[in-house]
Design a protein around this motif. Structure first.
Motif, PDB file in Angstrom:
ATOM      1  N   SER A 299       0.889  -1.216   0.142  1.00 19.57           N
ATOM      2  CA  SER A 299      -0.204   0.065   0.084  1.00 19.57           C
ATOM      3  C   SER A 299       0.896   1.127   0.024  1.00 19.57           C
ATOM      4  O   SER A 299       0.710   2.183  -0.894  1.00 19.57           O
ATOM      5  N   PHE A 300       2.015   1.362   0.885  1.00 20.01           N
ATOM      6  CA  PHE A 300       2.814   2.360   0.948  1.00 20.01           C
ATOM      7  C   PHE A 300       3.502   2.569  -0.406  1.00 20.01           C
ATOM      8  O   PHE A 300       3.599   3.615  -0.851  1.00 20.01           O
ATOM      9  N   PHE A 301       4.345   1.418  -1.033  1.00 22.00           N
ATOM     10  CA  PHE A 301       4.752   1.517  -2.242  1.00 22.00           C
ATOM     11  C   PHE A 301       4.034   2.187  -3.390  1.00 22.00           C
ATOM     12  O   PHE A 301       4.352   2.986  -3.976  1.00 22.00           O
ATOM     13  N   HIS A 302       2.881   1.535  -3.351  1.00 20.16           N
ATOM     14  CA  HIS A 302       2.003   2.073  -4.612  1.00 20.16           C
ATOM     15  C   HIS A 302       1.475   3.535  -4.501  1.00 20.16           C
ATOM     16  O   HIS A 302       1.226   4.349  -5.373  1.00 20.16           O
ATOM     17  N   ALA A 303       1.369   3.899  -3.045  1.00 19.84           N
ATOM     18  CA  ALA A 303       0.951   5.521  -2.859  1.00 19.84           C
ATOM     19  C   ALA A 303       2.082   6.089  -3.305  1.00 19.84           C
ATOM     20  O   ALA A 303       1.806   7.419  -3.977  1.00 19.84           O
TER      21      ALA A 303
ATOM     22  N   ALA B 148       2.473   6.309  -6.957  1.00 18.85           N
ATOM     23  CA  ALA B 148       1.182   6.943  -7.688  1.00 18.85           C
ATOM     24  C   ALA B 148       1.291   8.421  -7.578  1.00 18.85           C
ATOM     25  O   ALA B 148       1.422   9.188  -8.677  1.00 18.85           O
ATOM     26  N   PHE B 149       1.506   8.747  -6.195  1.00 24.53           N
ATOM     27  CA  PHE B 149       1.546  10.427  -5.986  1.00 24.53           C
ATOM     28  C   PHE B 149       2.889  10.915  -6.911  1.00 24.53           C
ATOM     29  O   PHE B 149       2.626  12.085  -7.434  1.00 24.53           O
ATOM     30  N   ASN B 150       3.924  10.101  -7.136  1.00 27.39           N
ATOM     31  CA  ASN B 150       5.104  10.621  -7.889  1.00 27.39           C
ATOM     32  C   ASN B 150       5.111  10.337  -9.417  1.00 27.39           C
ATOM     33  O   ASN B 150       5.829  10.595 -10.025  1.00 27.39           O
ATOM     34  N   ASN B 151       3.669   9.697  -9.804  1.00 27.99           N
ATOM     35  CA  ASN B 151       3.587   9.466 -11.017  1.00 27.99           C
ATOM     36  C   ASN B 151       4.716   8.530 -11.667  1.00 27.99           C
ATOM     37  O   ASN B 151       5.149   8.569 -12.931  1.00 27.99           O
TER      38      ASN B 151
ATOM     39  N   ILE C  63      -9.823   4.158  -7.707  1.00 25.16           N
ATOM     40  CA  ILE C  63     -10.031   5.429  -7.374  1.00 25.16           C
ATOM     41  C   ILE C  63      -8.962   6.074  -6.454  1.00 25.16           C
ATOM     42  O   ILE C  63      -8.628   7.181  -6.982  1.00 25.16           O
ATOM     43  N   THR C  64      -8.530   5.428  -5.743  1.00 23.87           N
ATOM     44  CA  THR C  64      -7.159   5.963  -4.745  1.00 23.87           C
ATOM     45  C   THR C  64      -6.173   6.218  -5.420  1.00 23.87           C
ATOM     46  O   THR C  64      -5.223   7.295  -5.502  1.00 23.87           O
ATOM     47  N   ILE C  65      -5.670   5.109  -6.265  1.00 25.08           N
ATOM     48  CA  ILE C  65      -4.282   5.396  -7.301  1.00 25.08           C
ATOM     49  C   ILE C  65      -4.672   6.474  -8.102  1.00 25.08           C
ATOM     50  O   ILE C  65      -3.609   7.394  -8.439  1.00 25.08           O
ATOM     51  N   SER C  66      -5.616   6.696  -8.888  1.00 25.14           N
ATOM     52  CA  SER C  66      -5.903   7.515  -9.841  1.00 25.14           C
ATOM     53  C   SER C  66      -6.095   9.023  -9.280  1.00 25.14           C
ATOM     54  O   SER C  66      -5.488   9.874  -9.998  1.00 25.14           O
ATOM     55  N   LEU C  67      -6.642   9.157  -8.057  1.00 20.81           N
ATOM     56  CA  LEU C  67      -6.452  10.312  -7.493  1.00 20.81           C
ATOM     57  C   LEU C  67      -5.188  10.687  -7.109  1.00 20.81           C
ATOM     58  O   LEU C  67      -4.936  11.846  -7.167  1.00 20.81           O
ATOM     59  N   LEU C  68      -4.385   9.882  -6.657  1.00 21.61           N
ATOM     60  CA  LEU C  68      -2.897  10.262  -6.168  1.00 21.61           C
ATOM     61  C   LEU C  68      -2.158  10.775  -7.389  1.00 21.61           C
ATOM     62  O   LEU C  68      -1.400  11.806  -7.175  1.00 21.61           O
ATOM     63  N   PHE C  69      -2.218  10.016  -8.613  1.00 24.36           N
ATOM     64  CA  PHE C  69      -1.423  10.530  -9.821  1.00 24.36           C
ATOM     65  C   PHE C  69      -2.059  11.933 -10.355  1.00 24.36           C
ATOM     66  O   PHE C  69      -1.357  12.467 -10.735  1.00 24.36           O
TER      67      PHE C  69
ATOM     68  N   TRP D 255     -11.948   4.942 -17.272  1.00 23.70           N
ATOM     69  CA  TRP D 255     -11.354   6.011 -16.402  1.00 23.70           C
ATOM     70  C   TRP D 255      -9.915   6.001 -16.085  1.00 23.70           C
ATOM     71  O   TRP D 255      -8.963   7.151 -16.456  1.00 23.70           O
ATOM     72  N   PHE D 256      -9.481   4.853 -15.759  1.00 26.65           N
ATOM     73  CA  PHE D 256      -7.982   4.538 -15.423  1.00 26.65           C
ATOM     74  C   PHE D 256      -7.150   4.937 -16.532  1.00 26.65           C
ATOM     75  O   PHE D 256      -6.209   5.502 -16.613  1.00 26.65           O
TER      76      PHE D 256
END
Length: 455
Positions: free
Chosen positions: A173-177, A180-183, A204-210, A279-280
């Motif tokens: 979860s931490f790795f992907h967050a 994702a935020f850092n694209n 939703i979470t991954i797409s919103l982060l990036f 969407w993704f």
């Protein structure tokens, strides 16, 4: 003028008011990327970093891809140990939030003075107009990134902790967050997020982060402070509107083109799953690099649309790359103004300056030339490979996206080197170009105007 060799040997110059960096921002940026990639390479070559021994070029490619937050891989990320994945994640964080931002923060904390020219490149990178509030903005960048990643980790843990257990679930979860935020697009699984194509929490979470990471820190800061879109700056309004329309149009086109493709949307049974996947894959090409469908199975029209989205990228001063949505919008506005016979391009009842137009043209042209050069070299080094796959790889490397049609690991050593150079220039190029524009010197001599016929 001091030679590059002398500046590298003696990067600091001591003056009465404090030490000053002699290297120019583009030199600092590229040198920092290369040095950190080399450090990452050495760490990934350690026996504790991977379950199987790596060749030096595999480790170097992985480190460079992580540092430039691209996500293209020649070695499966799942083959790295926890230590190796932690190294990759650290490189992603450094490269995503921005090496220049970290460097500026470090120098300020050490009491060193940044010359105005060095401050200019940070201003250009972040689209910030006040030198006085630079330190405040740097702190905001770091704090916002950490908060977003922690929240993203918590949300993803709701889906993955029950499936993988507490320790592994929290780690993935931490790795992907962070990724994702850092694209970045790096995933601990071989097929990225294909297994969660119908999982709403993950999508939703991954797409919103990036998407948030790709808006740009200035846009996010304005939204937090003003809380109303109508009160934000012209830059923020352009980024928000362009992001919305690119996502919407991309989603509709993806649904139209891939609805009957059994290898992508056609293979999903439920309507919600198809909508989530569309969407993704309409937002992930904007330099995120994750995929919930097999990218190699996309139809040719969809692949071309994805390449356009990868070329455009996300917002300025963000964790993403590409030519940036603002550049794309300005180019469209210039064309519209010309066809309508207008003197200057306008948007939201405001006109754009000539310098803004010149910057957009320079950035877009530089991006196209870099992609063409990369593709030209790949057609020489990779004979017999599918042209569309090579073009897709070139655009993905320039936009530091990480999406691929499955040929990255099959590239020759020369081909991988070409992709690495493209990733570095694609990541550092816009900032370097901004520096040269910001520090240009106006000549006192003016020439008579001439006419060149266009079209």
């Amino acid at each position: 003028m001091t030679s590059l060799r002398q500046r590298l040997l003696r990067p600091l110059r001591r003056l009465p008011h404090g030490p000053v960096i002699r290297l120019s921002p583009p030199e600092i940026l590229l040198l920092g990327f290369v040095l950190l990639s080399c450090v990452g390479t050495l760490l990934l070559l350690l026996p504790i970093a991977a379950r199987e021994s790596l060749a030096w070029h595999q480790a170097f490619f992985t480190a460079t891809s992580a540092m430039t937050v691209t996500g293209l891989t020649v070695v499966d990320t799942a083959s790295f140990t926890l230590f190796g994945q932690l190294v990759i994640l650290s490189l992603i964080q450094l490269g995503g939030i921005g090496f220049m931002i970290f460097a500026a923060l470090t120098l300020i904390l050490l009491g060193m003075r940044l010359p105005l020219r060095q401050q200019s490149v940070i201003q250009e990178n972040l689209n910030y107009t006040s030198y006085r509030d630079l330190l405040h903005l740097v702190r905001l960048v770091v704090a916002f990134a950490l908060v977003a990643e922690v929240i993203g980790t918590g949300l993803l843990a709701l889906a993955w902790v029950p499936r993988y257990g507490l320790a592994e679930g929290l780690w993935v979860s931490f790795f992907h967050a962070v990724s994702a935020f850092n694209n970045a697009g790096f995933s601990t699984w071989s097929e990225s997020l294909v297994a969660d194509v119908a999982n709403p929490i993950v999508n939703i979470t991954i797409s919103l982060l990036f998407v948030i990471g790709g808006l740009g820190f200035i846009v996010v800061a304005e939204l937090i402070e003003r809380r109303r879109i109508r009160r934000v700056s012209l830059h923020a309004r352009v980024v928000l509107h362009a992001t919305f329309w690119l996502a919407l149009v991309g989603m509709l086109l993806f649904l139209l083109l891939e609805w009957h493709n059994p290898a992508t949307l056609g293979g999903l049974e439920s309507l919600p799953a198809r909508l989530q996947a569309a969407w993704f894959h309409s937002v992930t090409p904007r330099t995120a690099g994750f995929n919930t469908l097999d990218t190699g199975s996309l139809k040719e029209p969809t692949a071309l649309m994805t390449m356009l989205l990868m070329f455009i990228g996300a917002g300025s001063g963000s964790t993403a790359s590409g030519i940036k949505v603002t550049t794309f919008v300005v180019m469209l506005l210039v064309a519209r103004s010309f066809f309508r016979g207008g003197a200057q391009p306008t948007v939201f009842h405001q006109s754009l300056s000539d310098m803004t137009v010149f910057k957009a043209v320079a950035v877009a042209l530089s991006g196209m030339l870099l992609i063409f050069t990369c593709l030209f070299v790949l057609t020489i080094t990779e004979p017999g490979k599918d042209f569309l796959a090579l073009a897709f790889e070139s655009v993905s490397a320039f936009g530091t996206v990480g999406l691929s049609r499955g040929i990255t690991a099959e590239l020759s050593l020369a081909g991988q080197a070409t992709i690495m150079v493209t990733m570095l220039l694609g990541r550092a190029g816009p900032i370097s170009l901004g520096y040269f524009i910001a520090t240009r010197q106006t000549k006192g001599l003016k020439y008579a105007k001439g006419t060149v016929h266009i079209g």
